[in-house]
Enzyme design. Structure first.
Site, PDB file in Angstrom:
ATOM      1  N   MET A   1       0.831  -1.204   0.000  1.00 14.58           N
ATOM      2  CA  MET A   1       0.000   0.000   0.000  1.00 14.58           C
ATOM      3  C   MET A   1       0.861   1.248   0.000  1.00 14.58           C
ATOM      4  O   MET A   1       1.929   1.277   0.602  1.00 14.58           O
ATOM      5  CB  MET A   1      -0.919   0.023   1.223  1.00 14.58           C
ATOM      6  CG  MET A   1      -1.969  -1.046   1.185  1.00 14.58           C
ATOM      7  SD  MET A   1      -3.164  -0.910   2.510  1.00 14.58           S
ATOM      8  CE  MET A   1      -4.164  -2.355   2.146  1.00 14.58           C
TER       9      MET A   1
ATOM     10  N   CYS B   1       9.446  -2.159  -1.310  1.00 17.70           N
ATOM     11  CA  CYS B   1       9.131  -1.179  -0.263  1.00 17.70           C
ATOM     12  C   CYS B   1      10.357  -0.835   0.582  1.00 17.70           C
ATOM     13  O   CYS B   1      10.233  -0.322   1.691  1.00 17.70           O
ATOM     14  CB  CYS B   1       7.987  -1.670   0.635  1.00 17.70           C
ATOM     15  SG  CYS B   1       6.494  -2.042  -0.296  1.00 17.70           S
TER      16      CYS B   1
END
Length: 243
Positions: free
Chosen positions: A167, A197
């Site tokens: 996300m 990430c």
């Protein structure tokens, strides 16, 4: 606070779409909402124009995106390798580091005026995670949050913890952009070319890997339907298909 709260969300399934046009479309939706909010500042409350909300689902061809706070060194593949694996590289204005999008992955972009719901970005992120946690629970998987890290994980706190949904969001004037990427039939080899990430010691996974089988096109559609249902429940929204 918006005195004309609108919890109707216009839903669109964009199918397979290149990353840049999808991003441009999100930005247009966001600009339209912000323009309405700016107009409302000069109007008495009873004349305020209701702002809209949108929820897009899409599947992107192979692309790596780097958030504004990300580090380019987390992109391990050079230009030649990107060409070889038929992938592109785009810098974007969301939070977070580097992420991969590709075929077999369901990407969700809620473009919401949070003043229609609640003005709390932390709560917004937790709600998005909850939508995915409920979705994968329908397939027998126990999704969890990992302290200090966004997204949805499996086996948090264990050496084999792995992320199934990444996300990254941006918000301006309480209007959201970007969203989540849930790995379904994703080709996991594409994650070998990045530090996902920016987290070196944790793995990524997919529904296919966890269930040890490819999900059918019908099942992909069913997952989208479940995401929509849980989105409605978690955000207490009403979803309408955009004509």
């Amino acid at each position: 606070m918006n005195t004309h709260q609108n919890k109707v969300v216009k839903f669109e399934d964009l199918g397979i779409k290149e990353y840049q046009p999808a991003w441009d479309y999100q930005e247009k939706l966001m600009k339209d909402i912000i323009d309405t909010k700016i107009k409302n500042r000069d109007l008495p409350a009873e004349q305020h124009i209701t702002t809209s909300n949108h929820f897009l689902l899409v599947e992107h061809p192979h692309v790596y995106t780097l958030g504004k706070s990300g580090h380019e060194e987390n992109m391990l593949a050079g230009i030649d390798k990107l060409k070889e694996i038929d992938a592109t590289f785009v810098k974007v204005n969301r939070g977070g580091d580097i992420t991969y999008h590709g075929y077999g992955q369901i990407v969700g972009y809620p473009v919401l005026d949070l003043e229609n719901f609640f003005t709390d970005i932390h709560k917004y992120m937790r709600n998005l995670e909850e939508v995915i946690i409920r979705t994968i629970a329908d397939y027998g998987l126990k999704g969890e949050r990992s302290p200090g890290e966004t997204g949805v994980w499996l086996d948090v706190g264990k050496p084999y913890a792995r992320k199934i949904c990444a996300m990254g969001v941006k918000a301006s004037r309480w209007v959201t952009l970007h969203g989540f990427a849930l790995n379904i039939n994703t080709d996991m080899r594409y994650f070998e070319y990045i530090i996902p990430c920016g987290i070196k010691d944790k793995q990524v996974t997919s529904l296919k890997r966890e269930l040890e089988r490819e999900l059918t096109p019908e099942e992909m559609e069913d997952i989208k339907a479940k995401i929509r249902k849980h989105f409605v429940d978690v955000f207490e929204a009403e979803l309408v298909v955009k004509a």
